[in-house]
Design a protein around this motif. Structure first.
Motif, PDB file in Angstrom:
ATOM      1  N   GLU A 258       0.814  -1.217   0.000  1.00 16.45           N
ATOM      2  CA  GLU A 258       0.000   0.000   0.000  1.00 16.45           C
ATOM      3  C   GLU A 258       0.849   1.269   0.000  1.00 16.45           C
ATOM      4  O   GLU A 258       0.386   2.336  -0.428  1.00 16.45           O
ATOM      5  CB  GLU A 258      -0.953  -0.006   1.202  1.00 16.45           C
ATOM      6  CG  GLU A 258      -0.313   0.236   2.566  1.00 16.45           C
ATOM      7  CD  GLU A 258       0.436  -0.965   3.125  1.00 16.45           C
ATOM      8  OE1 GLU A 258       1.019  -0.817   4.211  1.00 16.45           O
ATOM      9  OE2 GLU A 258       0.429  -2.036   2.482  1.00 16.45           O
TER      10      GLU A 258
ATOM     11  N   HIS B 178       1.201   3.410  -3.259  1.00 16.57           N
ATOM     12  CA  HIS B 178       0.102   4.211  -3.787  1.00 16.57           C
ATOM     13  C   HIS B 178      -0.061   5.444  -2.912  1.00 16.57           C
ATOM     14  O   HIS B 178      -0.082   5.344  -1.689  1.00 16.57           O
ATOM     15  CB  HIS B 178      -1.194   3.403  -3.812  1.00 16.57           C
ATOM     16  CG  HIS B 178      -2.279   4.023  -4.632  1.00 16.57           C
ATOM     17  ND1 HIS B 178      -2.969   5.152  -4.231  1.00 16.57           N
ATOM     18  CD2 HIS B 178      -2.794   3.685  -5.849  1.00 16.57           C
ATOM     19  CE1 HIS B 178      -3.855   5.477  -5.149  1.00 16.57           C
ATOM     20  NE2 HIS B 178      -3.767   4.610  -6.150  1.00 16.57           N
ATOM     21  N   PRO B 179      -0.168   6.632  -3.498  1.00 19.42           N
ATOM     22  CA  PRO B 179      -0.224   7.858  -2.685  1.00 19.42           C
ATOM     23  C   PRO B 179      -1.418   7.911  -1.749  1.00 19.42           C
ATOM     24  O   PRO B 179      -1.375   8.604  -0.726  1.00 19.42           O
ATOM     25  CB  PRO B 179      -0.279   8.978  -3.733  1.00 19.42           C
ATOM     26  CG  PRO B 179      -0.769   8.325  -4.983  1.00 19.42           C
ATOM     27  CD  PRO B 179      -0.227   6.932  -4.948  1.00 19.42           C
ATOM     28  N   ASP B 180      -2.489   7.182  -2.065  1.00 25.74           N
ATOM     29  CA  ASP B 180      -3.678   7.186  -1.210  1.00 25.74           C
ATOM     30  C   ASP B 180      -3.790   5.923  -0.362  1.00 25.74           C
ATOM     31  O   ASP B 180      -4.812   5.709   0.287  1.00 25.74           O
ATOM     32  CB  ASP B 180      -4.935   7.341  -2.067  1.00 25.74           C
ATOM     33  CG  ASP B 180      -4.974   8.675  -2.799  1.00 25.74           C
ATOM     34  OD1 ASP B 180      -4.549   9.678  -2.188  1.00 25.74           O
ATOM     35  OD2 ASP B 180      -5.403   8.706  -3.963  1.00 25.74           O
TER      36      ASP B 180
ATOM     37  N   TYR C 168      -3.917   2.787  -1.350  1.00 27.20           N
ATOM     38  CA  TYR C 168      -4.554   1.633  -1.972  1.00 27.20           C
ATOM     39  C   TYR C 168      -3.493   0.587  -2.323  1.00 27.20           C
ATOM     40  O   TYR C 168      -2.291   0.894  -2.369  1.00 27.20           O
ATOM     41  CB  TYR C 168      -5.300   2.060  -3.236  1.00 27.20           C
ATOM     42  CG  TYR C 168      -6.462   2.986  -2.980  1.00 27.20           C
ATOM     43  CD1 TYR C 168      -7.568   2.552  -2.258  1.00 27.20           C
ATOM     44  CD2 TYR C 168      -6.443   4.293  -3.456  1.00 27.20           C
ATOM     45  CE1 TYR C 168      -8.636   3.408  -2.013  1.00 27.20           C
ATOM     46  CE2 TYR C 168      -7.511   5.160  -3.216  1.00 27.20           C
ATOM     47  CZ  TYR C 168      -8.601   4.702  -2.495  1.00 27.20           C
ATOM     48  OH  TYR C 168      -9.645   5.557  -2.253  1.00 27.20           O
TER      49      TYR C 168
END
Length: 232
Positions: free
Chosen positions: A156, A159-161, A163
């Motif tokens: 995770e 991913h910048p968010d 996800y």
């Protein structure tokens, strides 16, 4: 089945010292880390010079294995094979091919990596991109009698968010990568914390599980409750 460990946990030691320690502790195999160099991340190390692997390198490695009685279960280069930057992706692809070539020379059956993800694209967009970009790697490995095994780590942090940054985190995606010719480096710890019963994933995919990893994992009911409360 032989019990071993991934050498990336000892990035500052040479392979021969790791091997001697492994034998003394009763291990039978090593998953050897083959990143280009040891960087700042805690999951990478460089224990075989796969880029430019020479006859002398091969001889030294074989002598080490003969002397210790260890086997190499797989070579490990867990990187983002769908990296959004073209130059970085090509660098990763090139090094993975070096790892595959070295595995073939040493008679190692598999090389471990990640599918990865381009965070700019949706999951579906990444699948379509993977169908264009990844078959060449599978073909390169198959021509040399090597299997590419994909670890089902969520990644995770890629991913910048937050996800999943590795499109192998769920069995729903395994079928897709199997169709491309990949195999599975099965790690139950990653399945547990995303709410998937790992035992239910063994029988359906037994013929695709070539390598396995295991880590301690604990689900804290208190933490889960706190997370659910804060999100409500």
């Amino acid at each position: 089945m032989k019990l071993g460990f991934l050498t990336a946990c000892l990035p500052g030691l040479p392979l021969d010292e790791i091997a001697e320690w492994a034998v003394a502790e009763g291990y039978q195999a090593l998953e050897v880390a083959v990143w280009p160099s040891t960087g700042g991340r805690d999951f990478e190390a460089s224990h075989l010079p796969v880029a430019g692997f020479t006859d002398a390198d091969e001889q030294r490695t074989r002598e080490l294995l003969d002397r210790t009685g260890l086997t190499i279960s797989s070579l490990a280069y867990y990187e983002n094979n769908l990296h959004p930057d073209p130059a970085t992706r090509e660098s990763i692809r090139t090094h993975l091919k070096h790892a595959i070539d070295t595995a073939a020379r040493l008679g190692v059956d598999s090389v471990g990596t990640f599918i990865g993800r381009d965070p700019r694209l949706s999951v579906l967009g990444n699948l379509r991109e993977g169908e264009k970009a990844l078959p060449e790697l599978v073909e390169h490995a198959g021509e040399r009698g090597v299997k590419i095994v994909i670890e089902n780590c969520v990644m995770e942090g890629w991913h910048p968010d937050g996800y999943p940054g590795n499109l192998a985190y769920s069995p729903e995606l395994w079928e897709w990568m199997f169709d491309l010719g990949f195999y599975l480096n099965w790690d139950p710890s990653h399945l547990t914390w995303v709410g998937i019963d790992p035992l239910e994933t063994i029988e359906p995919y037994l013929d695709r599980i070539v390598h396995t990893q295991a880590k301690d994992v604990e689900l804290s009911r208190q933490s889960a409750t706190a997370t659910a409360t804060s999100a409500s």
